[in-house]
Write a protein that holds these residues in place. Sequence first.
Motif, PDB file in Angstrom:
ATOM      1  N   SER A   1       1.607   0.472  13.062  1.00  0.00           N
ATOM      2  CA  SER A   1       2.223   1.087  11.980  1.00  0.00           C
ATOM      3  C   SER A   1       3.950   0.695  12.286  1.00  0.00           C
ATOM      4  O   SER A   1       4.610   0.350  13.224  1.00  0.00           O
ATOM      5  CB  SER A   1       2.330   2.644  12.291  1.00  0.00           C
ATOM      6  N   GLN A   2       4.353   0.477  10.903  1.00  0.00           N
ATOM      7  CA  GLN A   2       5.774  -0.158  10.971  1.00  0.00           C
ATOM      8  C   GLN A   2       6.583   0.740   9.977  1.00  0.00           C
ATOM      9  O   GLN A   2       6.248   0.807   8.665  1.00  0.00           O
ATOM     10  CB  GLN A   2       5.753  -1.522  10.479  1.00  0.00           C
ATOM     11  N   THR A   3       7.638   1.379  10.273  1.00  0.00           N
ATOM     12  CA  THR A   3       8.219   1.846   9.157  1.00  0.00           C
ATOM     13  C   THR A   3       9.488   1.267   8.463  1.00  0.00           C
ATOM     14  O   THR A   3       9.430   0.261   8.869  1.00  0.00           O
ATOM     15  CB  THR A   3       9.139   3.184   9.913  1.00  0.00           C
ATOM     16  N   HIS A   4      10.099   1.909   7.511  1.00  0.00           N
ATOM     17  CA  HIS A   4      11.044   1.379   6.864  1.00  0.00           C
ATOM     18  C   HIS A   4      10.635   0.121   6.049  1.00  0.00           C
ATOM     19  O   HIS A   4      11.418  -0.955   5.756  1.00  0.00           O
ATOM     20  CB  HIS A   4      12.330   1.089   7.624  1.00  0.00           C
ATOM     21  N   PHE A   5       9.258  -0.024   5.733  1.00  0.00           N
ATOM     22  CA  PHE A   5       8.859  -1.290   4.805  1.00  0.00           C
ATOM     23  C   PHE A   5       8.869  -0.644   3.503  1.00  0.00           C
ATOM     24  O   PHE A   5       8.022   0.332   3.194  1.00  0.00           O
ATOM     25  CB  PHE A   5       7.524  -1.888   5.166  1.00  0.00           C
ATOM     26  N   ASP A   6       9.388  -1.420   2.277  1.00  0.00           N
ATOM     27  CA  ASP A   6       9.333  -1.011   0.909  1.00  0.00           C
ATOM     28  C   ASP A   6       8.739  -2.490   0.329  1.00  0.00           C
ATOM     29  O   ASP A   6       9.627  -3.131   0.355  1.00  0.00           O
ATOM     30  CB  ASP A   6      10.655  -0.377   0.537  1.00  0.00           C
ATOM     31  N   PHE A   7       7.740  -2.420  -0.584  1.00  0.00           N
ATOM     32  CA  PHE A   7       7.319  -3.368  -1.324  1.00  0.00           C
ATOM     33  C   PHE A   7       8.247  -4.046  -2.450  1.00  0.00           C
ATOM     34  O   PHE A   7       8.467  -5.177  -2.587  1.00  0.00           O
ATOM     35  CB  PHE A   7       5.777  -3.203  -2.038  1.00  0.00           C
ATOM     36  N   ALA A   8       9.247  -3.133  -2.741  1.00  0.00           N
ATOM     37  CA  ALA A   8      10.340  -3.335  -3.665  1.00  0.00           C
ATOM     38  C   ALA A   8      11.334  -4.471  -2.980  1.00  0.00           C
ATOM     39  O   ALA A   8      11.780  -5.231  -3.781  1.00  0.00           O
ATOM     40  CB  ALA A   8      11.122  -2.268  -3.950  1.00  0.00           C
ATOM     41  N   ASP A   9      11.273  -4.382  -1.619  1.00  0.00           N
ATOM     42  CA  ASP A   9      12.021  -5.454  -0.779  1.00  0.00           C
ATOM     43  C   ASP A   9      11.278  -6.647  -0.752  1.00  0.00           C
ATOM     44  O   ASP A   9      12.002  -7.850  -0.955  1.00  0.00           O
ATOM     45  CB  ASP A   9      12.518  -4.947   0.570  1.00  0.00           C
TER      46      ASP A   9
END
Length: 285
Positions: free
Chosen positions: A99-107
């Motif tokens: 699991s990985q936090t602070h991933f946003d597909f918008a980036d």
Amino acid sequence: MTEPMILAVRLAAPVARVRRALTDTAELRVWLAEHAEVDLPERYEFWGRYTPEGDAPHQRLLHADDNRLRIGWLLDGVETTTQINLRPEGPDATVLSLSQTHFDFADVVNGTSIRGVLQTYWALAIANLDAHLTGRPLLPKTDFTATDFRGEMAIAAPADKVWESLTDSEQASAWFGYPIGIEPWVGGRYAMGGFESGHAAKVVDLEPGRRISVDWGPPGVTSWELTESEGRTRLTLVQSGFDEQNPPYASWSGIVSGLAELRRFHEVSDWQPIWLPKEMARTAG
């Protein structure tokens, strides 16, 4: 904050072997990073050109035990959290969940943060962990300091079979693990998500049995080229025509990571993908 990104995979190795590959400095330098230093329970660091913002180590170890690693990782000024869990599945297999936090597909789409590479970065890293554990050659790692996107891979299958799996919608969807609609002619659609998704790229070059090129727009043009020798196929993958001030590291890493299953699709009898539904991930803590 968005929900953590989750990946889950079944590895053909016992938990103790997988844990050693995850925590041994020498092994990490083979399948994960150019540089790594591990001294549990105090230190877990990796950096270099194959690591996002890899100019120096930016990780700090938060927790480590026999079945879990939790790491704080500073990326683009924000400390993210990466957690890896291991669960035995019989004596010779392990379910690894990440699991990985602070991933946003918008980036991924707008390229405003290096954190946009995290999903495909980890997918490629896990695919190379699997290759390392099973004795297969590694996939090309993404060099986050370069803009030359080119890689090669050998597949133990004739070129006509590999070509069919690259250009047939049903087969490509199977090994890539995501619906792909392909019209294998110049001007045809190449639709990630299937033809109904409305996000179709365009086939811009095709030589049957040998080469296909797809134009994705800003991420550039991806070309797959096949050559055969003694019943084996060498696949050359190239991505070009993108803005070198904003290289598409995320899309390149995703395309390369998919090649692991393409190779297994042809080389493993009774093939099943290593990737599992995220519901099988163990993300406690």
